[in-house]
Structure formats: C-alpha cells, structure tokens
Scaffold this motif. Structure first.
Motif, PDB file in Angstrom:
ATOM      1  N   SER A 116       0.843  -1.197   0.000  1.00  0.00           N
ATOM      2  CA  SER A 116       0.000   0.000   0.000  1.00  0.00           C
ATOM      3  C   SER A 116       0.875   1.242   0.000  1.00  0.00           C
ATOM      4  N   THR A 117       0.460   2.228  -0.783  1.00  0.00           N
ATOM      5  CA  THR A 117       1.248   3.452  -0.900  1.00  0.00           C
ATOM      6  C   THR A 117       0.404   4.670  -0.543  1.00  0.00           C
ATOM      7  N   ASN A 118       1.079   5.691  -0.083  1.00  0.00           N
ATOM      8  CA  ASN A 118       0.439   6.987   0.060  1.00  0.00           C
ATOM      9  C   ASN A 118       1.458   8.075  -0.247  1.00  0.00           C
ATOM     10  N   TYR A 119       0.951   9.169  -0.787  1.00  0.00           N
ATOM     11  CA  TYR A 119       1.800  10.257  -1.259  1.00  0.00           C
ATOM     12  C   TYR A 119       1.311  11.592  -0.705  1.00  0.00           C
ATOM     13  N   ALA A 120       2.244  12.499  -0.583  1.00  0.00           N
ATOM     14  CA  ALA A 120       1.869  13.876  -0.294  1.00  0.00           C
ATOM     15  C   ALA A 120       1.077  14.402  -1.487  1.00  0.00           C
ATOM     16  N   ASP A 121       0.100  15.247  -1.201  1.00  0.00           N
ATOM     17  CA  ASP A 121      -0.724  15.794  -2.285  1.00  0.00           C
ATOM     18  C   ASP A 121       0.127  16.500  -3.338  1.00  0.00           C
ATOM     19  N   SER A 122       1.198  17.118  -2.897  1.00  0.00           N
ATOM     20  CA  SER A 122       2.021  17.926  -3.800  1.00  0.00           C
ATOM     21  C   SER A 122       2.797  17.092  -4.813  1.00  0.00           C
ATOM     22  N   VAL A 123       2.941  15.792  -4.560  1.00  0.00           N
ATOM     23  CA  VAL A 123       3.719  14.952  -5.481  1.00  0.00           C
ATOM     24  C   VAL A 123       2.873  13.882  -6.156  1.00  0.00           C
ATOM     25  N   GLN A 124       1.612  13.793  -5.745  1.00  0.00           N
ATOM     26  CA  GLN A 124       0.720  12.781  -6.319  1.00  0.00           C
ATOM     27  C   GLN A 124       0.701  12.900  -7.837  1.00  0.00           C
ATOM     28  N   GLY A 125       0.884  11.764  -8.500  1.00  0.00           N
ATOM     29  CA  GLY A 125       0.868  11.750  -9.952  1.00  0.00           C
ATOM     30  C   GLY A 125       2.204  12.049 -10.602  1.00  0.00           C
ATOM     31  N   ARG A 126       3.152  12.520  -9.838  1.00  0.00           N
ATOM     32  CA  ARG A 126       4.494  12.833 -10.382  1.00  0.00           C
ATOM     33  C   ARG A 126       5.562  11.897  -9.833  1.00  0.00           C
ATOM     34  N   PHE A 127       5.405  11.477  -8.598  1.00  0.00           N
ATOM     35  CA  PHE A 127       6.386  10.614  -7.941  1.00  0.00           C
ATOM     36  C   PHE A 127       5.804   9.212  -7.781  1.00  0.00           C
ATOM     37  N   THR A 128       6.697   8.226  -7.844  1.00  0.00           N
ATOM     38  CA  THR A 128       6.292   6.839  -7.638  1.00  0.00           C
ATOM     39  C   THR A 128       7.287   6.158  -6.709  1.00  0.00           C
ATOM     40  N   ILE A 129       6.773   5.578  -5.643  1.00  0.00           N
ATOM     41  CA  ILE A 129       7.631   4.849  -4.700  1.00  0.00           C
ATOM     42  C   ILE A 129       7.514   3.366  -4.983  1.00  0.00           C
ATOM     43  N   SER A 130       8.634   2.677  -4.847  1.00  0.00           N
ATOM     44  CA  SER A 130       8.629   1.228  -4.997  1.00  0.00           C
ATOM     45  C   SER A 130       9.582   0.641  -3.966  1.00  0.00           C
ATOM     46  N   GLY A 131       9.263  -0.549  -3.516  1.00  0.00           N
ATOM     47  CA  GLY A 131      10.085  -1.177  -2.494  1.00  0.00           C
ATOM     48  C   GLY A 131      10.282  -2.653  -2.767  1.00  0.00           C
ATOM     49  N   ASP A 132      11.372  -3.167  -2.275  1.00  0.00           N
ATOM     50  CA  ASP A 132      11.685  -4.594  -2.402  1.00  0.00           C
ATOM     51  C   ASP A 132      12.055  -5.103  -1.016  1.00  0.00           C
ATOM     52  N   ASN A 133      11.137  -5.818  -0.383  1.00  0.00           N
ATOM     53  CA  ASN A 133      11.379  -6.290   0.974  1.00  0.00           C
ATOM     54  C   ASN A 133      12.472  -7.353   1.023  1.00  0.00           C
ATOM     55  N   ASP A 134      12.644  -8.096  -0.050  1.00  0.00           N
ATOM     56  CA  ASP A 134      13.676  -9.135  -0.072  1.00  0.00           C
ATOM     57  C   ASP A 134      15.068  -8.522  -0.171  1.00  0.00           C
ATOM     58  N   LYS A 135      15.185  -7.446  -0.954  1.00  0.00           N
ATOM     59  CA  LYS A 135      16.486  -6.795  -1.142  1.00  0.00           C
ATOM     60  C   LYS A 135      16.689  -5.637  -0.171  1.00  0.00           C
ATOM     61  N   ASN A 136      15.655  -5.326   0.616  1.00  0.00           N
ATOM     62  CA  ASN A 136      15.737  -4.234   1.593  1.00  0.00           C
ATOM     63  C   ASN A 136      16.076  -2.903   0.924  1.00  0.00           C
ATOM     64  N   THR A 137      15.366  -2.638  -0.152  1.00  0.00           N
ATOM     65  CA  THR A 137      15.596  -1.392  -0.876  1.00  0.00           C
ATOM     66  C   THR A 137      14.280  -0.660  -1.125  1.00  0.00           C
ATOM     67  N   VAL A 138      14.393   0.642  -1.248  1.00  0.00           N
ATOM     68  CA  VAL A 138      13.246   1.468  -1.613  1.00  0.00           C
ATOM     69  C   VAL A 138      13.729   2.529  -2.591  1.00  0.00           C
ATOM     70  N   SER A 139      12.905   2.826  -3.565  1.00  0.00           N
ATOM     71  CA  SER A 139      13.254   3.824  -4.572  1.00  0.00           C
ATOM     72  C   SER A 139      12.131   4.833  -4.733  1.00  0.00           C
TER      73      SER A 139
END
Length: 114
Positions: A55-78
């Motif tokens: 599940s993701t949530n974004y600040a209103d100011s970045v909604q539609g422009r920024f995308t978060i992704s995460g990998d729990n196995d690799k312990n990374t977030v982008s």
C-alpha cells in the motif's frame, strides 16, 4: 541497521531523478519504507510511503508525479520523481520502519532549478 541513500543531484524543472536507498545490518521484518524531505527553513515532511503489503500513500504535492517502490527481499526502496518543480528542492531522507524503530538514511540533496 544502516540506510544508504543515493541519486540526488541538480536537475532543471520538468526533469526527472530517481532516488534509491538500501538497508543493511540485522533486519527482521520491514513494516514500511518511505521518503521524507526537508526544504530550507521548513520542517521535514512525508513525501511517499509504502507498506510491506504494497500500500502506498503520497503527499498531495507529489501525487501523480512521484512513484515509490520497495523490495522487501532486497531491503531497498526507490523514489522515481518526474516533472520536478523548484518547490521539490530539499534534502530527501529515506526511512525504514522496522517495529518498533524508525531508521533514517543520511539524506540526499535534490535541487530543482527553474
């Protein structure tokens, strides 16, 4: 647990940047990962967050422009940042919530010129 962030830099308005953060150390179970930013003279604010369930949530100011992704196995977030604006300028911090502790990266500077 240590977090290492990378990917900041200088970009013109309308451009894109991708931030990455990797966690190392004794990591049991990640509850959530996120990115925060702090602009000059302002308080740190949440930019985007992703839970272990995706599940993701974004600040209103970045909604539609920024995308978060995460990998729990690799312990990374982008964070993919598109259509950047001068008001996106600030120091970006990654955050891992591994109950009951919030861990923070060292911060990476993003500067968007007009």
């Amino acid at each position: 647990v240590q977090l290492q962030a990378s990917g900041g830099g200088l970009v013109q308005a309308g451009g894109s940047l991708r931030l990455s953060c990797a966690a190392s150390g004794r990591i049991s179970s990640i509850n959530a990962m996120g990115w925060y930013r702090q602009a000059p003279g302002k308080e740190r604010e949440l930019v985007a967050r992703i839970t272990s369930g995706g599940s993701t949530n974004y600040a209103d100011s970045v909604q539609g422009r920024f995308t978060i992704s995460g990998d729990n196995d690799k312990n990374t977030v982008s964070l993919q940042m598109n259509s950047l604006k001068p008001e996106d300028t600030g120091v970006y911090y990654c955050n891992f919530y591994i109950w009951p502790v919030h861990y923070w990266g060292q911060g990476t500077l993003v500067t968007v010129s007009s």
